[in-house]
Design an enzyme around this catalytic site. Structure first.
Site, short mmCIF file in Angstrom:
data_model
loop_
_atom_site.label_atom_id
_atom_site.label_comp_id
_atom_site.label_asym_id
_atom_site.label_seq_id
_atom_site.Cartn_x
_atom_site.Cartn_y
_atom_site.Cartn_z
N GLY A 152 0.83 -1.19 0.00
CA GLY A 152 0.00 0.00 0.00
C GLY A 152 0.87 1.23 0.00
O GLY A 152 2.10 1.17 -0.07
N GLY B 227 0.80 5.74 1.32
CA GLY B 227 0.13 6.84 2.02
C GLY B 227 0.90 8.12 1.83
O GLY B 227 1.78 8.22 0.97
N GLY B 228 0.57 9.12 2.63
CA GLY B 228 1.24 10.41 2.51
C GLY B 228 2.72 10.33 2.82
O GLY B 228 3.52 11.12 2.30
N TYR B 229 3.13 9.38 3.65
CA TYR B 229 4.54 9.22 4.03
C TYR B 229 5.32 8.58 2.88
O TYR B 229 6.43 8.97 2.55
CB TYR B 229 4.63 8.35 5.28
CG TYR B 229 6.03 7.99 5.72
CD1 TYR B 229 6.68 8.75 6.69
CD2 TYR B 229 6.69 6.88 5.21
CE1 TYR B 229 7.95 8.43 7.11
CE2 TYR B 229 7.96 6.55 5.62
CZ TYR B 229 8.59 7.32 6.58
OH TYR B 229 9.86 7.01 7.00
N GLY B 230 4.79 7.55 2.28
CA GLY B 230 5.47 6.82 1.23
C GLY B 230 4.80 5.49 0.98
O GLY B 230 3.63 5.30 1.31
N LYS B 231 5.55 4.55 0.41
CA LYS B 231 5.01 3.23 0.10
C LYS B 231 5.39 2.22 1.17
O LYS B 231 6.40 2.37 1.84
CB LYS B 231 5.52 2.78 -1.26
CG LYS B 231 4.99 3.61 -2.43
CD LYS B 231 5.48 3.06 -3.76
CE LYS B 231 4.89 3.88 -4.92
NZ LYS B 231 5.35 3.37 -6.24
N VAL B 232 4.59 1.15 1.28
CA VAL B 232 4.85 0.06 2.21
C VAL B 232 5.01 -1.23 1.41
O VAL B 232 4.20 -1.52 0.52
CB VAL B 232 3.71 -0.10 3.24
CG1 VAL B 232 4.02 -1.22 4.22
CG2 VAL B 232 3.48 1.20 4.00
N LYS C 89 8.30 0.36 5.45
CA LYS C 89 7.73 1.65 5.04
C LYS C 89 8.87 2.53 4.52
O LYS C 89 9.80 2.83 5.25
CB LYS C 89 6.99 2.31 6.20
CG LYS C 89 6.29 3.59 5.79
CD LYS C 89 5.20 4.01 6.78
CE LYS C 89 5.77 4.47 8.10
NZ LYS C 89 4.73 5.07 8.98
N ASP D 278 -3.36 10.52 14.89
CA ASP D 278 -3.79 10.06 13.57
C ASP D 278 -4.45 8.68 13.65
O ASP D 278 -4.15 7.77 12.87
CB ASP D 278 -2.59 10.01 12.62
CG ASP D 278 -3.04 9.98 11.15
OD1 ASP D 278 -4.19 10.36 10.87
OD2 ASP D 278 -2.24 9.58 10.30
#
Length: 943
Positions: free
Chosen positions: A625, A627-632, A646, A742
């Site tokens: 997946g 998100g705003g941080y990066g990919k996992v 992550k 969060d």
């Protein structure tokens, strides 16, 4: 959401807060009159407030501390503020009304409609001699009406309908010389209608239908000089007749005497020149229908279910606005008249002619009504041997119910609206695809003088828009529904004019117009009642209109001074923030240039090469997946351990901050319901975090429509409890305590046994610590971060982060577990939607059907807890210890039965397989892991 042009958003909010917070000391008065304050405190003590809507009533002075629903004034200049209005519409209150209310001698409006207040109406209410609006509808009040209400000589509107009131109508009501609206319908009021009410000089609407009234119909009522609606349906005036004098009620628009056990004949009503609605159905009236010409304004004539004989008068062909003529279930004979022959139809205008079950024997072979006309003649001799195709269609038995409707949105090809507020498109806006935040309004027309609303929608919109001082395109009807009565309920939205948001004063003006009953609709639509006025997203940034009002001059002066002060504060704050950000950016750049890698005890430091090998060089097939941080990515370490990796976006400032925050926090947090940090990598401008692998993905994955393995109720409740325990640990046991900031369904991960573990601490903040005097601040002031739909409204508004901000976000997750919905979907906010259905006792309509069966008492308790967690006011939310206790209590209420459920589980090789997992529901103490328990329950509430 943008602020004033050229002004930062936080300054716009600052101005808003300052401009809405003025206390009446500026006007000379300092406190509420002590006796009136005592009355409100007594009222609070007698009310049950499960939604904590009156939490502000625990603080300070009623007027100067902005108590919810309290409006004040300093009209007497006696050094005190006086309570002028108590507005508690639809707040889910129960309990009783106290005699101390009589101390509110300066009150103009008492509105507690649509709550669950029980007990009797205290006689001391008669001491509130300034009262103009007494609004008690939609409660569970019982007992008799006190005579002392007759002392309220300034009363304009008395609404006590939809309660359980018994006993007679006091004759003292004849003293209410200023009464205009007298609504007492839907109770159990008995006895004789007081003839003395005929003395009321201003009365427009007398609604006493659906009671147990008996005796006779007072002929004196014909002398009321302004009466427009007389509605007495569903009472028992057994043997009474309709007074002939009622034919002289020159101001009457609606006469409704349905199912009143009336006898005798129909009097000549041709002397009522403006009559639009006549209902005498379900009585025992005999004789012929008077042939005298009735008012040409009639839209509805219902004489059905009587013993009327003779023919249908030819005068019934002269009503150009007629919508419904029902003569069914009588003894009428002769010809079926061509009622429509002098009528013209356009658009959605229609006419229903119901002549079923009479003795009509003559019908024209050339009968060919227009498509707008529906004729029902089943049960008449003329249908016995009919063989003409054009007549057979009219001889079928049927009932035609009043048409309800809804409005569909325009199919514009528009980009999605922002999700930070409840934006949606106004299909009527002259600007295509304009996203705006509407206000929601629910109205009910209590006694309309029409049977079909569709031809009158345009007239109603024009009428209401004019009264609200809005353009017509700002008024959007979602639906209208006919209810038993007949009454017409409608839901509408009010949109700003060619902009995204209403300003503060406009919202408060519209709210005031509705709650102050300042709307006077056209006579066609009759009296109305306000069912709800929903602020939606405005509730987060616009204060409820509960503060004492100042004069316009004082308000403007104070506002200008406050704006000037806010500008100065903003300039200084902006300079400091920019300076701080610049310094922080320099430090990060310096850190990224350094060849020295960070070292954290007890957490493995991986090389970039190890991470590349583990993830097959970060291949697309390994992605889990993003998100705003990066990919996992899914990874396999050299020892065979499965991990989740992550990887931050390259050069991401936000990633750098979150990277070090997460390592710092997770390295010292240890709890069975927190995701464990296995290690990290900080090399060659790459920043990676390595976690334990959670094979069942995120909670959000299992609540989506495409979920392969929906969770049953038992599993959802357990996940909620485990998540709550993790947050409780962060708030109370971590050293120092931590605010997650969060919490959301995609940050709650599920292991191989569906045990919930909270993840993603990149936005977390340390909770406040004691100062040098040992005092702990109540909040952390910080830039607003988080995910739209989960954000605490007060944090969003004030930037003050508290542990209750986590409680709000967790409450949203609870609502997701209950409904399966996303926090924001198609412009609808889950908190607002669920709060509305909870208040209207329709909770089960929103429960996710994919969870199967559940115990109703458990789901009700779970919903109640979720709604309280999502309360707009911080102090009204429960703390995490209370949240955890309530969830454990609900868990222990679950049946202890062996069960089996089907889950979807990813195998270690990445393939998907279904497994049957059997378990026994057990009692587990709060400090015992439930990681080996995933229970289902037997059918309790069929879905």
């Amino acid at each position: 959401m943008s602020g004033v042009p050229g002004v930062p958003f936080f300054l716009s909010v600052t101005i808003l807060i300052i401009s809405s917070s003025f206390l009446p000391e500026h006007a000379g008065a300092v406190n509420t009159d002590p006796s009136e304050a005592k009355a409100l405190k007594a009222m609070k003590s007698s009310l049950i407030d499960p939604m904590m809507n009156l939490v502000t009533w625990n603080n300070g002075d009623p007027c100067t501390s902005s108590w919810t629903g309290i409006f004040c004034t300093s009209i007497l200049n006696d050094g005190y503020l006086h309570i002028q209005e108590v507005q508690l519409l639809r707040l889910n209150l129960s309990g009783t009304l106290v005699p101390d209310l009589g101390l509110l001698s300066h009150l103009n409006i008492l509105d507690i409609m649509w709550n669950n207040i029980s007990g009797s109406i205290p006689k001391e209410i008669g001491n509130m001699t300034s009262l103009k609006l007494l609004l008690l509808s939609g409660n569970q009040l019982s007992g008799s009406l006190p005579d002392e209400i007759g002392l309220l000589t300034n009363l304009n509107r008395l609404q006590i309908d939809q309660n359980q009131i018994t006993g007679p109508i006091p004759t003292s009501f004849a003293n209410l010389n200023y009464i205009v609206h007298l609504h007492m319908n839907n109770n159990s009021i008995s006895g004789q209608l007081p003839p003395e009410l005929s003395r009321l000089p201003r009365l427009l609407h007398l609604l006493v239908d659906n009671n147990n009234l008996s005796g006779y119909l007072p002929p004196e009522y014909s002398g009321m000089p302004n009466l427009k609606i007389l509605q007495l349906d569903n009472n028992n005036f057994d043997g009474a007749t309709i007074p002939a004098s009622y034919g002289n009620m020159t101001t009457l628009l609606k006469l409704s005497l349905r199912n009143c056990s009336l006898h005798g004949t129909i009097p000549d009503l041709s002397g009522i020149p403006h009559l639009t609605y006549l209902d005498l159905s379900w009585n025992q009236l005999k004789g012929t229908i008077p042939s005298n010409k009735l008012s040409i304004n009639l839209t509805t004539i219902d004489l059905s279910s009587n013993f009327l004989n003779g023919s249908i008068p030819s005068s019934f062909t002269g009503f150009p606005s007629l919508q419904r003529l029902s003569l069914r279930n009588n003894l009428l004979n002769g010809l079926v008249p061509l009622v429509w022959k002098n009528m013209t139809f356009s658009g959605n205008e229609s006419l229903i002619l119901d002549f079923q079950n009479n003795s009509l024997s003559n019908i024209s072979d050339t009968l060919n009504p227009p498509s707008n006309v529906s004729i029902l003649i089943y049960g008449n001799p003329t249908c016995e041997n009919v063989n003409q195709p054009n007549l057979i269609q009219f001889c079928q038995p049927q009932n035609i119910t009043p048409a309800s409707g809804s409005t569909t949105s325009s199919n514009l090809n528009c980009f999605p609206c922002p999700t930070d507020l409840s934006y949606e498109y106004n299909p009527l806006s002259p600007i295509p695809c304009l996203c705006a935040v509407p206000l929601g309004v629910g109205l009910r027309l209590k006694s309309p003088s029409i049977s079909d609303f569709r031809p009158y929608i345009d007239a109603f919109e024009i009428n209401l828009a004019s009264l609200l001082n809005l353009y017509r395109y700002q008024l959007y009807f979602e639906r209208f529904i006919w209810e038993k009565g007949p009454r017409l309920t409608m839901n509408m939205k009010l949109f700003p004019s060619n902009s995204s948001l209403f300003n503060v004063s406009e919202v408060l003006r519209l709210q005031r117009t509705f709650t102050g009953w300042e709307i006077t609709l056209s006579d066609t639509f009759g009296p109305y009642e306000l069912l709800n006025f929903t602020l939606g997203s405005y509730a987060n940034v616009i204060p409820m209109a509960t503060k004492p009002r100042l004069s316009t001059g004082s308000f403007v002066g104070i506002l200008l001074g406050s704006v000037a002060g806010a500008l100065i504060v903003s300039a200084v704050a902006t300079a400091l923030i920019m300076r701080r950000r610049s310094r922080h950016r320099m430090l990060l750049q310096k850190r990224s240039r350094s060849s020295t890698r960070i070292k954290v005890a007890d957490v493995k430091d991986f090389t970039l090469e190890e991470m590349a090998v583990a993830t097959n060089n970060f291949s697309k097939s390994a992605e889990l997946g993003h998100g705003g941080y990066g990919k996992v990515y899914k990874g396999i370490l050299a020892d065979g351990t499965l991990v989740a990796v992550k990887r931050a976006h390259a050069g991401s400032l936000q990633g750098s901050v979150e990277f070090f925050t997460e390592i710092e926090l997770l390295s010292r947090l240890h709890h069975r319901n927190l995701v464990s940090l296995v290690g990290y990598c900080d090399e060659d401008d790459e920043q990676l975090l390595v976690y334990e692998f959670m094979p069942n993905g995120t909670l959000r994955d299992h609540l989506s429509a495409s979920s392969l393995g929906p969770l049953n109720f038992s599993m959802r409740l357990r996940i909620a409890m485990e998540t709550a325990r993790a947050i409780l640990y962060l708030h109370t046991e971590a050293d120092p305590p931590i605010i997650h900031r969060d919490i959301k369904a995609s940050n709650i991960l599920l292991d191989s046994k569906f045990v919930a573990k909270v993840a993603d601490f990149g936005l977390s903040r340390l909770a406040p610590v004691p100062d040098i005097e040992g005092i702990v601040p109540g909040h952390v002031s910080t830039v607003v971060k988080g995910t739209p739909g989960y954000l605490d409204p007060e944090y969003f508004l004030t930037r003050k982060l508290t542990d209750k901000s986590d409680v709000y976000s967790l409450g949203v997750v609870f609502l997701e577990l209950i409904t399966g919905m996303r926090p924001i979907s198609h412009g609808k906010n889950i908190v607002r939607e669920m709060s509305n259905v909870y208040r209207s006792s329709e909770t089960f309509s929103m429960v996710d059907s994919s969870m199967g069966s559940y115990p109703s008492e458990c789901i009700q308790g779970f919903v109640s807890l979720a709604i309280r967690c999502c309360h707009e006011e911080t102090d009204a939310r429960p703390a995490m210890p209370e949240v955890t206790r309530e969830l454990e209590k609900l868990w222990n209420m679950m049946p202890e039965i062996d069960t089996t459920f089907l889950v979807t589980k990813e195998t270690d090789t990445g393939n998907t397989a279904k497994h049957s997992y059997s378990s026994t529901k057990q009692h587990v103490s709060s400090d015992t892991s439930r990681s080996d328990i995933s229970s289902s329950i037997p059918p309790v509430v069929p879905r």
